[in-house]
Design a protein around this motif. Structure first.
Motif, PDB file in Angstrom:
ATOM      1  N   PRO A   1      92.393  68.340 107.406  1.00 13.52           N
ATOM      2  CA  PRO A   1      91.928  66.947 107.456  1.00 13.52           C
ATOM      3  C   PRO A   1      90.580  66.845 106.753  1.00 13.52           C
ATOM      4  O   PRO A   1      89.758  67.769 106.813  1.00 13.52           O
ATOM      5  CB  PRO A   1      91.797  66.666 108.956  1.00 13.52           C
TER       6      PRO A   1
ATOM      7  N   ARG B   1      97.005  65.340 108.216  1.00 18.50           N
ATOM      8  CA  ARG B   1      96.134  64.168 108.058  1.00 18.50           C
ATOM      9  C   ARG B   1      95.784  63.536 109.401  1.00 18.50           C
ATOM     10  O   ARG B   1      94.687  63.012 109.599  1.00 18.50           O
ATOM     11  CB  ARG B   1      96.804  63.121 107.165  1.00 18.50           C
TER      12      ARG B   1
ATOM     13  N   GLY C   1      92.164  61.480 102.835  1.00 16.49           N
ATOM     14  CA  GLY C   1      92.379  61.998 104.175  1.00 16.49           C
ATOM     15  C   GLY C   1      92.651  63.473 104.249  1.00 16.49           C
ATOM     16  O   GLY C   1      92.713  64.040 105.343  1.00 16.49           O
ATOM     17  N   LEU C   2      92.812  64.120 103.087  1.00 11.20           N
ATOM     18  CA  LEU C   2      93.117  65.545 103.075  1.00 11.20           C
ATOM     19  C   LEU C   2      92.160  66.302 102.165  1.00 11.20           C
ATOM     20  O   LEU C   2      91.657  65.767 101.186  1.00 11.20           O
ATOM     21  CB  LEU C   2      94.546  65.784 102.574  1.00 11.20           C
TER      22      LEU C   2
END
Length: 293
Positions: free
Chosen positions: A173, A235, A253-254
């Motif tokens: 994440p 995520r 998100g990653l």
């Protein structure tokens, strides 16, 4: 012993159901049952354990299955030899594949093959047990060819041609404390919960081998059969992942980072080395490179 009886026996063994076997063979169920009973009388042994809900192979049935498949294959090879002289291929190709195939346009490949060889019956199935299941089906004769991912040395008895190789990367994440690093080691990730494929999948096997070689243990918290969805769980903060680079597009998100362990995911086409490829299988294999991505 009639070849037809062996064909009916193998079909019931694969379907684990007399009704489905009859539908696949396009005959009445009573004909399938009668053929199996005749084979059992000739061999002097029960081949199936039957109940109202399922059909299972007996020990005698399991022993007969590979020999029956080999006999059917030999008969098909004889037909192929004549068909090639007459200018047309016939028979059946049983093809296994991973759920997500990104390196071969499989629909395009099979579409071209069907256009060129319309009399060949194509049967395609995805692997519910990953590449390990596909390899086992090749070795016991349940498949003619498979598109799979194998980690390390190929199992004995398989002929394997690598079509693609991808580095395995760490996926975290974006807010994870390790996301600020430029690269990671397996030791950095050992205490994290993992999102991964189930055992038997090529990427899972490669990562498990990497941790074992490093003398490390890890915990797989979530198992996801479709590798393309692993990143969705990451995520949402449910764990980290080590998966092939192709399965992680750059998106918010990653955080995707290289790992020092040099883990690699390979994609290959495999056949059983001990079985002579049919004319139809040789024709399919000859087209594979035209549909590599």
């Amino acid at each position: 012993m009639e070849l037809r009886h062996l064909v009916y026996f193998v079909t019931v063994a694969e379907e684990r159901n007399f009704t489905r076997a009859a539908q696949r063979l396009r005959v009445v169920q009573s004909g399938v049952s009668a053929a199996v009973r005749a084979l059992e009388r000739e061999l002097g042994a029960s081949l199936f354990e039957r109940s109202s809900q399922r059909v299972d192979l007996t020990d005698a049935g399991a022993a007969l299955l590979p020999a029956a498949r080999a006999t059917i294959d030999a008969a098909q090879a004889a037909r192929d030899a004549v068909a090639e002289v007459r200018g047309g291929l016939r028979g059946t190709l049983r093809i296994g594949t991973l759920i997500s195939v990104g390196f071969v346009d499989l629909p395009g490949l099979l579409g071209r093959f069907r256009a060129e060889h319309p009399a060949v019956d194509l049967r395609l199935r995805a692997a519910p047990t990953g590449s390990a299941g596909l390899a086992a089906d090749l070795l016991d004769g349940g498949l003619d060819v498979a598109f799979l991912s194998l980690s390390g040395r190929a199992p004995a008895g398989l002929s394997v041609r690598t079509l693609a190789a991808e580095p395995i990367v760490a996926v975290l994440p974006a807010a994870h404390p390790l996301a600020t690093r430029d690269r990671l080691t397996l030791a950095d990730l050992a205490d994290e919960p993992f999102v991964d494929s189930p055992p038997g999948y090529g990427n899972r096997t490669e990562v498990d081998r990497g941790f074992a070689a490093a003398g490390l243990r890890r915990r797989v918290a979530l198992e996801v059969a479709d590798i393309a969805t692993v990143r969705e769980y990451v995520r949402e903060g449910l764990g980290v992942a080590l998966i092939p680079r192709f399965s992680v597009p750059d998106e918010p998100g990653l955080r995707v980072l290289p790992v020092e362990a040099r883990l690699r995911w390979t994609f290959a086409v495999a056949t059983a080395a001990a079985r002579t490829p049919s004319a139809a299988l040789r024709a399919l294999l000859a087209l594979v490179d035209d549909f590599r991505r």
